[in-house]
Design an enzyme around this catalytic site. Structure first.
Site, PDB file in Angstrom:
ATOM      1  N   CYS A 284       0.832  -1.206   0.000  1.00  0.00           N
ATOM      2  CA  CYS A 284       0.000   0.000   0.000  1.00  0.00           C
ATOM      3  C   CYS A 284       0.859   1.246   0.000  1.00  0.00           C
ATOM      4  O   CYS A 284       0.386   2.334  -0.248  1.00  0.00           O
ATOM      5  CB  CYS A 284      -0.881   0.038   1.231  1.00  0.00           C
ATOM      6  SG  CYS A 284       0.011   0.515   2.702  1.00  0.00           S
TER       7      CYS A 284
HETATM    8  N1  PPS Z   1      -4.102  -1.115  10.242  1.00  0.00           N
HETATM    9  C1  PPS Z   1      -2.796  -1.063  10.527  1.00  0.00           C
HETATM   10  N2  PPS Z   1      -2.377  -0.543  11.689  1.00  0.00           N
HETATM   11  C2  PPS Z   1      -1.066  -0.465  11.974  1.00  0.00           C
HETATM   12  N3  PPS Z   1      -0.092  -0.890  11.145  1.00  0.00           N
HETATM   13  C3  PPS Z   1      -0.461  -1.430   9.984  1.00  0.00           C
HETATM   14  C4  PPS Z   1      -1.806  -1.547   9.617  1.00  0.00           C
HETATM   15  N4  PPS Z   1      -1.857  -2.110   8.404  1.00  0.00           N
HETATM   16  C5  PPS Z   1      -0.589  -2.339   8.043  1.00  0.00           C
HETATM   17  N5  PPS Z   1       0.267  -1.918   8.981  1.00  0.00           N
HETATM   18  C6  PPS Z   1       1.722  -1.933   8.947  1.00  0.00           C
HETATM   19  O1  PPS Z   1       2.144  -2.002   7.587  1.00  0.00           O
HETATM   20  C7  PPS Z   1       2.795  -3.257   7.374  1.00  0.00           C
HETATM   21  C8  PPS Z   1       2.504  -3.774   6.009  1.00  0.00           C
HETATM   22  O2  PPS Z   1       1.163  -3.899   5.887  1.00  0.00           O
HETATM   23  P1  PPS Z   1       0.515  -4.495   4.611  1.00  0.00           P
HETATM   24  O3  PPS Z   1       1.364  -4.176   3.436  1.00  0.00           O
HETATM   25  O4  PPS Z   1       0.226  -5.905   4.826  1.00  0.00           O
HETATM   26  O5  PPS Z   1      -0.878  -3.848   4.568  1.00  0.00           O
HETATM   27  S1  PPS Z   1      -1.326  -2.465   4.163  1.00  0.00           S
HETATM   28  O6  PPS Z   1      -0.897  -2.278   2.824  1.00  0.00           O
HETATM   29  O7  PPS Z   1      -0.747  -1.503   5.065  1.00  0.00           O
HETATM   30  O8  PPS Z   1      -2.772  -2.484   4.251  1.00  0.00           O
HETATM   31  C9  PPS Z   1       2.315  -4.133   8.491  1.00  0.00           C
HETATM   32  O9  PPS Z   1       3.205  -5.170   8.666  1.00  0.00           O
HETATM   33  P2  PPS Z   1       2.816  -6.445   9.519  1.00  0.00           P
HETATM   34  O10 PPS Z   1       3.449  -6.240  10.843  1.00  0.00           O
HETATM   35  O11 PPS Z   1       3.387  -7.574   8.746  1.00  0.00           O
HETATM   36  O12 PPS Z   1       1.324  -6.523   9.605  1.00  0.00           O
HETATM   37  C10 PPS Z   1       2.268  -3.152   9.624  1.00  0.00           C
HETATM   38  O13 PPS Z   1       3.588  -2.843  10.028  1.00  0.00           O
END
Ligand code: PPS
Length: 320
Positions: free
Chosen positions: A297
């Site tokens: 994203c």
């Molecule tokens: N809602 C929300 N709140 C807090 N942090 C968030 C959130 N969505 C994404 N992340 C952070 O972004 C990392 C990558 O997310 P993604 O690429 O899977 O998702 S997204 O594109 O952001 O929707 C994700 O990595 P992960 O730790 O693997 O989940 C987080 O660090």
């Protein structure tokens, strides 16, 4: 040596993993190949009693290899989290509540960093998340005794306010603008307000090509700590089951990863553990400006582009 048929191998139930069976399938494939070496030909003539003992020891070897690998992964992840907390002032955890994040929350809790507030949890409410994501957050907050720092798109308290200005389909008409308003800006604001010098996250090498060479620490300001970089999706589930952790309720409805409602779909279970399988139901029908399929994203990509190389740069990108 006559290998047992993979389907007849009793599952060792070591963290519920199928590796023993699949390793045996591989070995059996080799055995049935036309190209047997002299040593393989000879071993086929060994007495059956010896073969039976060999099978047991092979199973034991595979089981102990798997156990020691999992133990190492867990120690290494705990070590990375402790290293971050011991050496930096403001370590934060932006948490999307998917499987790897649940593992990290549990590890942080074991280290005492959640309850004490040593590592604040950041939650970005994009206004487009599944209702289950919100209720799951509340459940984890109660269990681990922390309160997430929730950030929303700037200037809006509710989705209704947001839609009054941007309409209900910005994510279709201008996905980059949608990402900027609903994800990247609140995320950057949270890092700034919490004066972040280390950001934890659950990104892993098996997420896909963009993350294939991810290291446990990544240079930049803030420094990124990826404690699960070397784990696989299956390892995260093994940890969840072994520790009887609660997990996002939508996993049981076929979603391996969960983001926004409009761009997340279920994935057949047999694909979940393929390379890049976890995120294969994310960013559906979305393309980058160059026409390529969207796989990020922009939260992490954009923060890379806007941050400077940090003090650990030489550690994480040493030349061969
Ligand atoms: N809602 C929300 N709140 C807090 N942090 C968030 C959130 N969505 C994404 N992340 C952070 O972004 C990392 C990558 O997310 P993604 O690429 O899977 O998702 S997204 O594109 O952001 O929707 C994700 O990595 P992960 O730790 O693997 O989940 C987080 O660090």
């Amino acid at each position: 040596m006559a290998l047992p048929s993979p389907s007849s191998v009793p599952q060792l139930k070591l963290n519920g993993h199928d590796c023993v069976r699949s390793s045996l399938q591989l070995l059996q494939l080799r055995r049935t190949s036309k190209h047997r070496t002299p040593a393989q030909q000879q071993s086929r003539q060994l007495p059956r009693t010896r073969a039976a003992g060999g099978d047991d020891s092979l199973l034991r070897f595979l089981a102990s290899s798997k156990a020691s690998r999992m133990q190492h992964l867990e120690e290494q992840a705990l070590g990375a989290l402790s290293h971050a907390a011991d050496n930096y002032s403001n370590v934060v955890f932006p948490c999307a509540l998917i499987t790897g994040d649940v593992v990290i929350l549990d590890l942080l809790s074991r280290l005492g960093y959640l309850h004490s507030g040593r590592v604040p949890v950041i939650f970005i409410d994009t206004f487009h998340l599944f209702p289950e994501t919100h209720s799951f957050l509340h459940s984890l907050e109660a269990k681990y005794k922390f309160e997430a720092h929730t950030y929303k798109p700037q200037g809006f308290e509710t989705k209704k306010d947001y839609q009054a200005k941007h309409g209900s389909d910005l994510y279709i008409s201008n996905v980059d603008e949608y990402d900027r308003i609903c994800k990247v800006e609140p995320f950057q604001r949270s890092l700034k307000e919490l004066e972040t010098d280390v950001m934890l996250n659950g990104r892993r090498r098996d997420h896909g090509a963009e993350r294939a060479h991810l290291e446990v620490f990544e240079a930049g300001k803030p420094l990124k700590c990826n404690p699960l970089a070397y784990w696989e999706f299956r390892d995260c589930w093994d940890y969840v089951h072994a520790n009887k952790l609660e997990y996002h309720p939508l996993h049981d409805q076929g979603f391996p990863s969960i983001g926004d409602v409009q761009s997340t779909v279920p994935v057949p279970k047999e694909k979940w553990f393929e390379y890049a399988g976890e995120r294969s139901g994310r960013f559906q029908n979305m393309t980058n400006p160059d026409g390529s399929a969207k796989t990020e994203c922009g939260i992490h990509v954009m923060s890379d582009a806007t941050t400077e190389a940090g003090p650990a740069a030489e550690l994480v990108s040493a030349p061969p």
